[in-house]
Design a protein around this motif. Structure first.
Motif, short mmCIF file in Angstrom:
data_model
loop_
_atom_site.label_atom_id
_atom_site.label_comp_id
_atom_site.label_asym_id
_atom_site.label_seq_id
_atom_site.Cartn_x
_atom_site.Cartn_y
_atom_site.Cartn_z
N PRO A 129 0.84 -1.20 0.00
CA PRO A 129 0.00 0.00 0.00
C PRO A 129 0.88 1.25 0.00
CG PRO A 129 -0.74 -1.58 1.65
CD PRO A 129 0.60 -2.05 1.18
N GLN A 130 0.53 2.21 -0.82
CA GLN A 130 1.42 3.34 -1.08
C GLN A 130 0.60 4.62 -1.20
OE1 GLN A 130 3.52 4.22 -5.13
NE2 GLN A 130 4.63 2.56 -4.13
N HIS A 131 1.01 5.66 -0.50
CA HIS A 131 0.32 6.93 -0.68
C HIS A 131 0.67 7.49 -2.06
CE1 HIS A 131 3.72 9.82 -0.21
NE2 HIS A 131 4.24 8.87 0.55
N HIS A 132 -0.30 8.15 -2.69
CA HIS A 132 -0.12 8.64 -4.06
C HIS A 132 0.55 7.57 -4.92
CE1 HIS A 132 -0.35 12.35 -1.58
NE2 HIS A 132 -1.07 12.79 -2.60
N PRO A 133 -0.14 6.44 -5.10
CA PRO A 133 0.49 5.27 -5.75
C PRO A 133 0.89 5.54 -7.20
CG PRO A 133 -1.89 4.97 -5.57
CD PRO A 133 -1.56 6.20 -4.78
N ILE A 134 1.99 4.93 -7.60
CA ILE A 134 2.40 4.97 -8.99
C ILE A 134 1.58 3.94 -9.76
CG2 ILE A 134 4.70 5.92 -8.65
CD1 ILE A 134 5.81 3.12 -8.61
N GLN A 135 1.21 4.29 -10.99
CA GLN A 135 0.28 3.48 -11.76
C GLN A 135 0.89 2.99 -13.07
OE1 GLN A 135 -3.70 5.29 -12.05
NE2 GLN A 135 -2.96 6.84 -10.61
N HIS A 136 0.48 1.79 -13.44
CA HIS A 136 0.93 1.16 -14.68
C HIS A 136 0.46 1.97 -15.89
CE1 HIS A 136 1.93 -1.82 -17.61
NE2 HIS A 136 0.71 -2.31 -17.76
N LYS A 137 1.38 2.20 -16.81
CA LYS A 137 1.15 2.92 -18.06
C LYS A 137 0.79 4.38 -17.86
CE LYS A 137 -0.20 -1.08 -20.86
NZ LYS A 137 -1.23 -1.64 -21.78
N ARG A 138 0.87 4.87 -16.66
CA ARG A 138 0.68 6.30 -16.39
C ARG A 138 1.97 6.91 -15.84
NH1 ARG A 138 -3.42 9.70 -16.48
NH2 ARG A 138 -3.36 11.57 -15.17
N HIS A 139 2.59 6.22 -14.90
CA HIS A 139 3.84 6.70 -14.31
C HIS A 139 5.02 5.78 -14.60
CE1 HIS A 139 0.65 8.12 -11.32
NE2 HIS A 139 0.97 9.17 -12.03
N VAL A 140 4.75 4.49 -14.75
CA VAL A 140 5.76 3.47 -14.97
C VAL A 140 5.17 2.40 -15.88
CG1 VAL A 140 6.91 3.80 -12.72
CG2 VAL A 140 5.03 2.15 -12.94
N VAL A 141 5.99 1.43 -16.25
CA VAL A 141 5.52 0.23 -16.93
C VAL A 141 5.74 -0.94 -15.99
CG1 VAL A 141 5.81 -1.33 -18.90
CG2 VAL A 141 6.01 1.15 -19.22
N VAL A 142 4.68 -1.65 -15.67
CA VAL A 142 4.75 -2.79 -14.75
C VAL A 142 4.89 -4.07 -15.55
CG1 VAL A 142 3.58 -4.04 -12.90
CG2 VAL A 142 3.33 -1.56 -13.08
N TYR A 143 5.83 -4.91 -15.16
CA TYR A 143 6.03 -6.18 -15.84
C TYR A 143 5.95 -7.34 -14.85
CZ TYR A 143 10.83 -6.21 -14.04
OH TYR A 143 11.92 -6.21 -13.22
N ASP A 144 5.82 -8.54 -15.37
CA ASP A 144 5.76 -9.76 -14.58
C ASP A 144 7.16 -10.36 -14.49
OD1 ASP A 144 5.33 -12.26 -13.47
OD2 ASP A 144 3.71 -12.82 -14.84
#
Length: 448
Positions: free
Chosen positions: A334-349
């Motif tokens: 859980p993170q305040h002001h969370p970073i989001q996939h394809k908006r702030h970063v790219v999330v991978y598996d």
């Protein structure tokens, strides 16, 4: 605070001149296209409490560089991205009003970097009166058990004042006074745990078991130190490292070792000249390495990965302050002001090589979109995840735990974050999994 590092080492390989100019042209177009998308956005102002206001006024009207001919940009957006002093011009958005007197338990033989982040945040937060070790006159006293395992003179601090910032890797907490059922007695006002998530070879296992029994225990993440940030945002045309992954491949970290091998294989299979994969130097967490940060600030795509057995590391926030497009493996903390996939970063598996390769292919083929995400992530981190933001999160959560007047108006508190977990210490999180760190709360601006 150490000065922000400048520049990066020269490349070891020579590119064909036509290829170098072609790639610079492509990334320059990407830069202009992404920045143009910010023209419709509101000014990137911060809280009226910002400690950077005087410096921002001083730097106002600085060199517009590559942006001065973009007449369709709002003056605020152009000024923000072209400012020669990024840490002064981009103001962290803070909620806590003061003054609040905060003391810090002395001695930091271990956990030097966390002590550095905490001290910087206390010094830079405009509503904090940092009183050193004057515990008697402090409203709150911060103790970092990893930096100072023995409490020493902090042991006599009023429990109502004590705030624990536990950055240890394990999922257990510091035990001092427990009742017969294992529930912790109230020897602190609030407790913040970094490794709130447990993993096995990079796979999510669950949340820390101490969240079930310990009162006022909340997650915490590291932050972006001002010394991580280049004085100017390096534009794509000057980013001469097309792909960077500086993780250390060591046996205790199988997930990271796997990502290093995959990234190296990817760079070789695609023939990416200038890609840098693997440890860049032997610098420790006790130093601010100009080589390490210089490479990050000149990278276009930066691949990082959380530790194999827990979540939360310095590397993610070092990367977020670089302005590169950050690839990070899926997170559940859980993170305040969370970073989001394809908006702030790219999330991978981190278990799926094919998926990682596919995403790298896509963003290398779409530089405009890559740069737009990179800029949004950079601005989001600079506004919401600086050291003063970390301190603001700790203080507003602690004030809410103490029932301070007006604390119910705070947003993104630790209390709100743990509400997003399906049972304290449970295995899964509520809400959409497209958002790293749980629910998306109010307060994000459109350019983030």
């Amino acid at each position: 605070t150490p000065a922000a590092p400048r520049g990066a080492p020269r490349r070891q390989r020579r590119r064909r001149p036509w290829r170098r100019h072609q790639q610079r042209w492509v990334w320059t177009v990407a830069f202009l296209a992404a920045v143009a998308g910010l023209a419709r956005l509101p000014p990137a102002g911060g809280s009226s409490h910002s400690h950077h206001k005087k410096d921002k006024d001083r730097d106002k009207g600085g060199d517009q560089g590559e942006l001065q001919h973009l007449s369709h940009l709002t003056p605020e957006a152009a000024e923000l991205l072209a400012c020669p002093n990024q840490t002064a011009c981009i103001e962290p958005e803070l909620q806590v009003r003061g003054p609040i007197a905060v003391a810090l338990c002395s001695d930091h033989r271990k956990g030097v970097r966390m002590h550095y982040l905490t001290r910087e945040g206390l010094l830079l937060h405009p509503s904090v009166d940092f009183v050193g070790t004057d515990f008697a006159n402090a409203d709150f006293v911060f103790w970092l058990p990893t930096s100072r395992p023995a409490m020493g003179d902090c042991a006599s601090v009023d429990p109502g004042k004590l705030v624990v910032l536990d950055e240890s890797d394990g999922q257990t907490g510091v035990k001092r006074h427990a009742d017969k059922d294992g529930h912790m007695a109230h020897w602190y006002r609030s407790y913040f745990k970094r490794s709130y998530v447990s993993r096995n070879d990079g796979k999510f296992v669950g949340y820390t078991p101490v969240a079930r029994n310990w009162p006022n225990l909340f997650p915490i993440t590291y932050s972006v130190a001002d010394s991580y940030v280049s004085p100017r945002l390096v534009p794509p045309a000057e980013r001469n490292v097309p792909l960077l992954c500086s993780l250390r491949a060591i046996p205790p970290q199988p997930a990271r070792t796997r990502i290093v091998a995959w990234t190296r294989e990817y760079a070789k299979s695609r023939g990416i000249e200038g890609a840098l994969v693997g440890e860049v130097n032997k610098a420790s967490r006790r130093t601010i390495s100009s080589t390490y940060f210089g490479l990050q600030q000149h990278a276009r795509i930066l691949v990082t990965c959380n530790p194999s057995r827990w979540e939360g590391d310095f590397r993610l926030w070092e990367a977020m302050g670089s302005g590169a497009l950050v690839f990070v493996d899926r997170m559940h903390v859980p993170q305040h002001h969370p970073i989001q996939h394809k908006r702030h970063v790219v999330v991978y598996d981190n278990q799926n090589k094919t998926s990682l390769f596919s995403q790298l292919d896509y963003y290398r083929a779409h530089p405009e979109e890559a740069w737009e995400i990179a800029v949004r992530g950079y601005l989001h981190a600079m506004r919401h995840h600086r050291t003063s933001n970390m301190i603001d999160y700790v203080l507003r959560t602690t004030l809410a735990a103490a029932g301070a007047p007006g604390a119910e108006l705070y947003e993104h508190t630790g209390q709100q974050l743990v509400q997003g977990i399906n049972g304290a210490g449970g295995r899964t999180a509520k809400g959409g999994q497209s958002v790293i760190g749980g629910r998306r709360l109010r307060g994000a601006t459109r350019d983030e």
